[in-house]
Design a protein around this motif. Structure first.
Motif, mmCIF file in Angstrom:
data_model
loop_
_atom_site.group_PDB
_atom_site.id
_atom_site.type_symbol
_atom_site.label_atom_id
_atom_site.label_comp_id
_atom_site.label_asym_id
_atom_site.label_seq_id
_atom_site.Cartn_x
_atom_site.Cartn_y
_atom_site.Cartn_z
ATOM 1 N N LEU A 20 4.872 5.630 2.620
ATOM 2 C CA LEU A 20 4.328 6.983 2.730
ATOM 3 C C LEU A 20 5.292 7.881 1.972
ATOM 4 O O LEU A 20 6.466 7.981 2.328
ATOM 5 N N ILE A 37 0.854 -1.183 0.000
ATOM 6 C CA ILE A 37 0.000 0.000 0.000
ATOM 7 C C ILE A 37 0.893 1.238 0.000
ATOM 8 O O ILE A 37 1.874 1.301 0.736
ATOM 9 N N THR A 38 0.549 2.213 -0.837
ATOM 10 C CA THR A 38 1.287 3.471 -0.909
ATOM 11 C C THR A 38 0.323 4.631 -0.699
ATOM 12 O O THR A 38 -0.727 4.695 -1.340
ATOM 13 N N TRP A 39 0.694 5.519 0.226
ATOM 14 C CA TRP A 39 0.008 6.800 0.386
ATOM 15 C C TRP A 39 0.944 7.832 -0.215
ATOM 16 O O TRP A 39 2.087 7.984 0.234
ATOM 17 N N GLU A 40 0.494 8.572 -1.210
ATOM 18 C CA GLU A 40 1.389 9.480 -1.925
ATOM 19 C C GLU A 40 0.701 10.821 -2.179
ATOM 20 O O GLU A 40 -0.496 10.868 -2.471
ATOM 21 N N ASN A 41 1.506 11.899 -2.048
ATOM 22 C CA ASN A 41 1.023 13.261 -2.284
ATOM 23 C C ASN A 41 -0.193 13.582 -1.411
ATOM 24 O O ASN A 41 -1.246 13.980 -1.896
ATOM 25 N N VAL A 42 -0.009 13.396 -0.107
ATOM 26 C CA VAL A 42 -1.083 13.633 0.851
ATOM 27 C C VAL A 42 -0.739 14.853 1.695
ATOM 28 O O VAL A 42 0.363 14.951 2.238
ATOM 29 N N SER A 93 1.941 16.947 7.054
ATOM 30 C CA SER A 93 0.867 17.246 7.983
ATOM 31 C C SER A 93 1.266 18.420 8.863
ATOM 32 O O SER A 93 2.400 18.486 9.345
ATOM 33 N N VAL A 99 -0.423 9.382 11.636
ATOM 34 C CA VAL A 99 -0.170 8.049 11.072
ATOM 35 C C VAL A 99 -0.472 7.016 12.156
ATOM 36 O O VAL A 99 0.027 7.128 13.275
ATOM 37 N N VAL A 128 4.159 12.991 2.066
ATOM 38 C CA VAL A 128 3.055 13.150 3.007
ATOM 39 C C VAL A 128 3.444 14.268 3.972
ATOM 40 O O VAL A 128 4.488 14.202 4.623
ATOM 41 N N LEU A 177 4.627 -1.098 3.157
ATOM 42 C CA LEU A 177 3.829 0.127 3.133
ATOM 43 C C LEU A 177 4.745 1.303 2.834
ATOM 44 O O LEU A 177 5.861 1.365 3.339
#
Length: 131
Positions: free
Chosen positions: A60, A5-10, A65, A20, A63, A58
């Motif tokens: 990130l 799973i990749t979370w990108e450009n968040v 915040s 997280v 990202v 995984l």
């Protein structure tokens, strides 16, 4: 199994709790005796992890915040016999509000590090704070 799973450009503004969280679910079911993990590690140590759930690979990436009152940027919790493996942080920055106003009365008010338990083979490149 949770993997690849990749979370990108968040971009995250003013997260309500942890920016997280990777680990056991934070809910309670009627047939479970423990209190759940919603307030872990602030008010409870009763937050069991399940060895049957494998979490790996995984990412990130990009990202960012800002804001939020919790000075702890996140939680990464695997099981002692089945740790979380290969989490990669690339260009990740997490900044809470400087005052941590809602948490000044807790033992964690000045803590600005991730809570990491049973995590293996992970990397961080250009990440602040580094998990």
């Amino acid at each position: 199994t949770v993997r690849n799973i990749t979370w990108e450009n968040v971009k995250i503004s003013d997260p309500l709790w942890y920016t997280v969280y990777v680990g056991p679910q934070q809910t309670i079911f009627e047939n479970e005796a423990h209190a759940g993990c919603t307030l872990y590690p602030f008010t409870t140590t009763d937050c069991p992890t399940n060895a049957l759930v494998s979490i790996s690979d995984l990412t990130l990436r990009h990202v960012h915040s800002t804001g939020g009152y919790n000075p702890i940027p996140g939680v990464l919790r695997g099981n002692a016999s089945n740790p979380i493996r290969r989490i990669r942080f690339e260009d990740v920055s997490i900044k809470s509000r400087a005052s941590g106003a809602y948490l000044n009365e807790t033992a964690y008010a000045a803590d600005e590090d991730f809570v990491c338990e049973n995590v293996a083979d992970s990397t961080a490149v250009d990440a602040h704070p580094v998990p």
